[in-house]
Motif scaffolding. Structure first.
Motif, short mmCIF file in Angstrom:
data_model
loop_
_atom_site.label_atom_id
_atom_site.label_comp_id
_atom_site.label_asym_id
_atom_site.label_seq_id
_atom_site.Cartn_x
_atom_site.Cartn_y
_atom_site.Cartn_z
N MET A 1 -13.96 9.56 -51.37
CA MET A 1 -13.01 9.01 -50.41
C MET A 1 -12.40 10.14 -49.59
SD MET A 1 -12.86 5.73 -50.66
CE MET A 1 -11.27 5.30 -49.96
N PRO A 2 -12.19 9.93 -48.26
CA PRO A 2 -11.54 10.96 -47.44
C PRO A 2 -10.15 11.26 -47.98
CG PRO A 2 -12.51 9.24 -46.07
CD PRO A 2 -12.56 8.75 -47.48
N SER A 3 -9.80 12.54 -48.00
CA SER A 3 -8.50 12.92 -48.56
C SER A 3 -7.49 13.36 -47.52
CB SER A 3 -8.70 14.07 -49.57
OG SER A 3 -9.28 15.19 -48.93
N ILE A 4 -7.93 13.66 -46.30
CA ILE A 4 -7.03 14.17 -45.27
C ILE A 4 -6.80 13.08 -44.23
CG2 ILE A 4 -6.66 15.96 -43.54
CD1 ILE A 4 -8.59 17.74 -45.15
N ARG A 5 -5.57 12.57 -44.17
CA ARG A 5 -5.24 11.49 -43.25
C ARG A 5 -4.83 12.08 -41.90
NH1 ARG A 5 -2.52 10.43 -47.80
NH2 ARG A 5 -0.48 10.82 -46.86
N ILE A 6 -5.39 11.51 -40.82
CA ILE A 6 -5.15 12.02 -39.47
C ILE A 6 -4.61 10.92 -38.57
CG2 ILE A 6 -6.24 12.98 -37.40
CD1 ILE A 6 -8.23 14.39 -39.16
N LEU A 7 -3.56 11.26 -37.82
CA LEU A 7 -3.05 10.42 -36.74
C LEU A 7 -3.47 11.06 -35.43
CD1 LEU A 7 -1.22 8.29 -35.34
CD2 LEU A 7 0.72 9.86 -35.74
N LEU A 8 -4.17 10.31 -34.59
CA LEU A 8 -4.58 10.80 -33.27
C LEU A 8 -3.57 10.33 -32.23
CD1 LEU A 8 -8.43 10.09 -33.22
CD2 LEU A 8 -7.26 12.25 -33.70
N VAL A 9 -3.18 11.24 -31.33
CA VAL A 9 -2.26 10.90 -30.26
C VAL A 9 -2.85 11.43 -28.95
CG1 VAL A 9 0.10 11.08 -29.38
CG2 VAL A 9 -0.31 11.15 -31.85
N ASP A 10 -3.21 10.52 -28.06
CA ASP A 10 -3.77 10.93 -26.77
C ASP A 10 -3.56 9.79 -25.78
OD1 ASP A 10 -5.57 11.69 -24.57
OD2 ASP A 10 -6.28 13.21 -25.98
N ALA A 11 -3.02 10.12 -24.61
CA ALA A 11 -2.77 9.09 -23.60
C ALA A 11 -4.07 8.53 -23.03
CB ALA A 11 -1.91 9.67 -22.48
N GLU A 12 -5.14 9.30 -23.11
CA GLU A 12 -6.43 8.85 -22.58
C GLU A 12 -7.19 8.10 -23.67
OE1 GLU A 12 -8.61 11.84 -20.41
OE2 GLU A 12 -6.79 13.04 -20.19
N ARG A 13 -7.32 6.80 -23.49
CA ARG A 13 -7.88 5.95 -24.54
C ARG A 13 -9.33 6.29 -24.87
NH1 ARG A 13 -4.63 1.40 -25.61
NH2 ARG A 13 -2.75 1.42 -24.33
N LEU A 14 -10.13 6.56 -23.86
CA LEU A 14 -11.53 6.88 -24.11
C LEU A 14 -11.66 8.19 -24.89
CD1 LEU A 14 -13.31 5.88 -20.77
CD2 LEU A 14 -13.49 4.74 -22.99
N VAL A 15 -10.83 9.17 -24.55
CA VAL A 15 -10.85 10.44 -25.26
C VAL A 15 -10.46 10.22 -26.72
CG1 VAL A 15 -9.76 12.71 -25.45
CG2 VAL A 15 -10.40 11.82 -23.21
#
Length: 221
Positions: A1-15
Motif C-alpha cells: 500500500m502507498p505510504s506517502i499521502r500527497i495533496l496536489l494544488v494547482d490552478a490549472e486543472r489539466l496540469v
C-alpha cells in the motif's frame, strides 16, 4: 500500500490531473486529493492530513505563494514542494519564505520528481539541479554586498533570520531545522549582535526590509 499521502494544488486543472496520473504510477505515493484554490487546499489538508503538498507555481506566482503561506501557517509539519516555471532567485526566495521545503522545475523528469519527493519526505528539503546553483550562490552571500550586515551572517543564522521574518515561533523554527529551542535562542542572540537589533520584532522588520529592498539577497533557507 502507498505510504506517502500527497495533496496536489494547482490552478490549472489539466496540469493537476496529469501530475496526479504520473504520481499514481509510483507505488510509494497516494494522491489523496486535488485542489485548485487556497480554500479547497486548506479543507483537503484538514480532511486528509497529507505528508506532502505538491503545488504548481506558474508565471503568476503570487497565488501559489499565498496558498503555501496559508498552508504553512495552518500546518507546521506538512512538507510543501513547489513545481515552478520560473527559476529566478526572487521567486525561489518568495517560495521558501512562504514555507516551502523544496523548489523544483516544472521541466523535471518523472524519475527525478519521484526521487525529489522521497528526499523531501525523508530528509526535509530538495532543489532541482537548475535551482541548486542559484540557491548555493544566495546561501554563500555572493549576491549580498560586502557592506550589508547580512554578509556577516552564517548560513544557519540567515535561515533563522528569515524564519523569524516569516513570523515563526522559536519552537517551530527548532522543529523545522532539527535543533533545540535553546540553540535557536543562542543563534538569535548572535544575530541581534551582528545586525544591531534588540529583539525579535526589530530583527523581523530588518529582514522584511531586506526582502523588499534587495532584489537578490542572501538565501533565506
Amino acid at each position: 500500500m502507498p505510504s506517502i499521502r500527497i495533496l496536489l494544488v494547482d490552478a490549472e486543472r489539466l496540469v493537476a490531473e496529469g501530475l496526479r496520473n504520473l504520481l499514481e504510477t509510483f507505488r510509494e505515493f497516494s494522491v489523496v486529493a486535488v485542489a485548485h484554490d487556497q480554500a479547497t487546499a486548506l479543507r483537503q489538508l484538514h480532511r486528509h492530513h497529507p505528508h506532502l503538498v505538491v503545488m504548481g507555481l506558474g508565471p503568476a506566482a503570487g497565488g501559489a505563494v499565498d496558498a503555501a503561506r496559508a498552508i504553512r501557517q495552518d500546518s507546521r509539519h506538512v512538507r510543501i514542494i513547489m513545481l515552478a516555471s520560473s527559476q529566478q532567485p526572487i521567486h525561489m526566495r518568495e517560495a521558501f519564505v512562504a514555507g516551502a521545503n523544496a523548489y523544483l522545475s516544472r521541466d523535471i523528469d518523472a524519475e527525478e520528481l519521484r526521487d525529489a519527493l522521497l528526499t523531501v519526505h525523508h530528509e526535509g528539503a530538495a532543489l532541482s539541479a537548475t535551482a541548486a546553483g542559484q540557491v548555493l550562490e544566495l546561501v554563500s552571500g555572493g549576491l549580498t554586498g560586502d557592506s550589508s550586515p547580512l554578509a556577516l551572517l552564517t548560513r544557519r543564522e540567515r535561515q533563522i533570520l528569515f524564519l523569524v521574518a516569516d513570523d515563526q515561533e522559536t519552537r517551530h523554527i527548532a522543529a523545522r531545522l532539527g535543533i533545540t529551542p535553546k540553540t535557536v535562542r543562542n543563534y538569535l542572540s548572535r544575530i541581534y549582535a551582528k545586525l544591531g537589533t534588540r529583539n525579535r520584532l526589530q530583527t523581523a522588520l530588518y529582514a522584511l526590509r531586506s526582502l523588499d529592498e534587495d532584489p537578490e539577497p542572501a538565501a533565506k533557507v
